[in-house]
Write a protein that holds these residues in place. Sequence first.
Motif, PDB file in Angstrom:
ATOM      1  N   LEU A  23       0.830  -1.205   0.000  1.00 28.11           N
ATOM      2  CA  LEU A  23       0.000   0.000   0.000  1.00 28.11           C
ATOM      3  C   LEU A  23       0.866   1.256   0.000  1.00 28.11           C
ATOM      4  O   LEU A  23       0.567   2.232  -0.689  1.00 28.11           O
ATOM      5  CB  LEU A  23      -0.939  -0.003   1.212  1.00 28.11           C
ATOM      6  CG  LEU A  23      -2.046  -1.053   1.203  1.00 28.11           C
ATOM      7  CD1 LEU A  23      -2.723  -1.122   2.574  1.00 28.11           C
ATOM      8  CD2 LEU A  23      -3.065  -0.765   0.126  1.00 28.11           C
ATOM      9  N   ARG A  28      -0.898   4.488  -1.813  1.00 26.63           N
ATOM     10  CA  ARG A  28      -2.282   4.458  -1.306  1.00 26.63           C
ATOM     11  C   ARG A  28      -2.393   4.940   0.140  1.00 26.63           C
ATOM     12  O   ARG A  28      -3.489   5.106   0.642  1.00 26.63           O
ATOM     13  CB  ARG A  28      -2.853   3.052  -1.432  1.00 26.63           C
ATOM     14  CG  ARG A  28      -2.885   2.649  -2.908  1.00 26.63           C
ATOM     15  CD  ARG A  28      -3.956   1.726  -3.350  1.00 26.63           C
ATOM     16  NE  ARG A  28      -5.204   1.793  -2.662  1.00 26.63           N
ATOM     17  CZ  ARG A  28      -5.908   0.713  -2.320  1.00 26.63           C
ATOM     18  NH1 ARG A  28      -5.438  -0.487  -2.587  1.00 26.63           N
ATOM     19  NH2 ARG A  28      -7.081   0.835  -1.725  1.00 26.63           N
ATOM     20  N   PRO A  48      -6.560   2.319   3.771  1.00 26.11           N
ATOM     21  CA  PRO A  48      -7.249   2.571   2.501  1.00 26.11           C
ATOM     22  C   PRO A  48      -8.380   1.573   2.270  1.00 26.11           C
ATOM     23  O   PRO A  48      -8.329   0.436   2.729  1.00 26.11           O
ATOM     24  CB  PRO A  48      -6.153   2.382   1.452  1.00 26.11           C
ATOM     25  CG  PRO A  48      -4.868   2.487   2.186  1.00 26.11           C
ATOM     26  CD  PRO A  48      -5.150   2.019   3.584  1.00 26.11           C
TER      27      PRO A  48
END
Length: 59
Positions: A23, A28, A48
Amino acid sequence: MNGMTTKEAAEKWGVTPRQVQLLCATGRIPGAVRFGNAWVIPEDAQKPQDGRSDKTSKE
């Protein structure tokens, strides 16, 4: 900067440390910064949303 490691974020969010690394690497998690081979994630960062669809098509 107050931050947490990928291991701490993984425990907080209920995912694996590797998933948190991915991530971070894909951008993200806003504010995540890489120092050498470790990621530092802001303490107030939110997990996220899962990008997979939960809709199933039954036609």
